[in-house]
Design a protein around this motif. Structure first.
Motif, PDB file in Angstrom:
ATOM      1  N   ASN A  72       1.840   8.389   6.518  1.00 18.54           N
ATOM      2  CA  ASN A  72       1.969   9.013   5.207  1.00 18.54           C
ATOM      3  C   ASN A  72       2.682   8.097   4.220  1.00 18.54           C
ATOM      4  OD1 ASN A  72       0.679  11.275   6.134  1.00 18.54           O
ATOM      5  ND2 ASN A  72       2.567  12.345   6.659  1.00 18.54           N
ATOM      6  N   LYS A  73       3.682   7.356   4.692  1.00 19.18           N
ATOM      7  CA  LYS A  73       4.399   6.443   3.810  1.00 19.18           C
ATOM      8  C   LYS A  73       3.471   5.343   3.309  1.00 19.18           C
ATOM      9  CE  LYS A  73       8.930   7.140   5.863  1.00 19.18           C
ATOM     10  NZ  LYS A  73      10.037   6.518   6.606  1.00 19.18           N
ATOM     11  N   MET A  97       4.846   7.552   9.489  1.00 18.16           N
ATOM     12  CA  MET A  97       4.647   6.210   9.002  1.00 18.16           C
ATOM     13  C   MET A  97       3.332   6.105   8.223  1.00 18.16           C
ATOM     14  SD  MET A  97       4.504   2.712  11.096  1.00 18.16           S
ATOM     15  CE  MET A  97       3.661   1.343  10.427  1.00 18.16           C
ATOM     16  N   ASN A 107       0.898   6.647   0.730  1.00 18.62           N
ATOM     17  CA  ASN A 107       1.433   6.987  -0.589  1.00 18.62           C
ATOM     18  C   ASN A 107       1.899   5.776  -1.390  1.00 18.62           C
ATOM     19  OD1 ASN A 107       0.978   9.707  -0.079  1.00 18.62           O
ATOM     20  ND2 ASN A 107       2.977   9.968   0.875  1.00 18.62           N
ATOM     21  N   LEU A 108       1.692   4.565  -0.869  1.00 20.59           N
ATOM     22  CA  LEU A 108       2.086   3.359  -1.599  1.00 20.59           C
ATOM     23  C   LEU A 108       1.199   3.158  -2.824  1.00 20.59           C
ATOM     24  CD1 LEU A 108       2.691   0.677   1.180  1.00 20.59           C
ATOM     25  CD2 LEU A 108       4.392   1.702  -0.302  1.00 20.59           C
ATOM     26  N   GLY A 125      -2.673   3.600   5.856  1.00 20.32           N
ATOM     27  CA  GLY A 125      -1.908   3.443   7.097  1.00 20.32           C
ATOM     28  C   GLY A 125      -2.779   2.985   8.255  1.00 20.32           C
TER      29      GLY A 125
END
Length: 140
Positions: free
Chosen positions: A3-4, A1, A7-8, A117
Motif C-alpha cells: 500500500n505504501k 508495504m 500510494n507513492l 508495489g
C-alpha cells in the motif's frame, strides 16, 4: 508495504524504478567484465551463426533444438553496431540488454495491472535472481 508503494507519487515511482535500473545496469556490466573473455562453446557457436545469412540460419536451426529468433536478433544487432569477432565480449551486452528490458515490462504493464508495489517487488526479484547472474552474461 504494498500500500505504501502504491500510494507513492508518480515522480517518486519513476525515481525508484530508475534507481533500480541503474543498479542493475552497473551490476550486469560489472559482472560481464569480471567474467572476462572466457567464452564457452555455446557462446562461440551463437557468435559464429552471425556469419550466415538469415535463410541459412533458419535451415541450420531447423536441425537444432534452439529456435532461430535469437540468432536473427544477434545477427541484426551485430550488423547494426558493427560488432567484430575481435570484440567477443561485446556480444554479451546484447543478452544483458534483454534482461534490462524486462525491467521496463515491470515498470509499465505489470504496474498498470497489479500496482506499483507488485511491480517493484517483481523487478527486484528479476534483478537479483541467481540464475540471472549466470545467464545475462551468456550469449545464448
Amino acid at each position: 508495504m504494498y500500500n505504501k508503494l502504491d500510494n507513492l507519487p508518480k515522480k517518486k515511482v519513476i525515481i525508484l524504478f530508475s534507481l533500480l535500473s541503474l543498479f542493475s545496469v552497473i551490476l550486469y556490466f560489472y559482472a560481464i567484465h569480471v567474467d572476462g573473455i572466457g567464452l564457452s562453446f555455446d557462446e562461440l557457436y551463437s557468435i559464429a551463426m552471425t556469419d550466415y545469412s538469415y535463410g541459412e540460419i533458419y535451415n541450420i536451426t531447423a536441425k537444432d533444438v534452439h529456435p532461430p529468433l535469437f540468432y536473427w536478433l544477434l545477427k541484426m544487432i551485430a550488423s547494426i553496431f558493427e560488432l567484430r569477432d575481435t570484440e567477443l565480449v561485446n556480444y554479451r551486452y546484447i543478452t544483458a540488454f534483454f534482461y534490462l528490458t524486462t525491467l521496463f515490462v515491470c515498470a509499465f504493464p505489470v504496474r498498470r495491472l497489479f500496482g506499483t508495489g507488485i511491480a517493484f517487488i517483481t523487478a527486484v526479484i528479476i534483478v537479483l535472481l541467481p540464475v540471472a547472474f549466470y545467464t545475462y552474461a551468456y550469449v545464448r
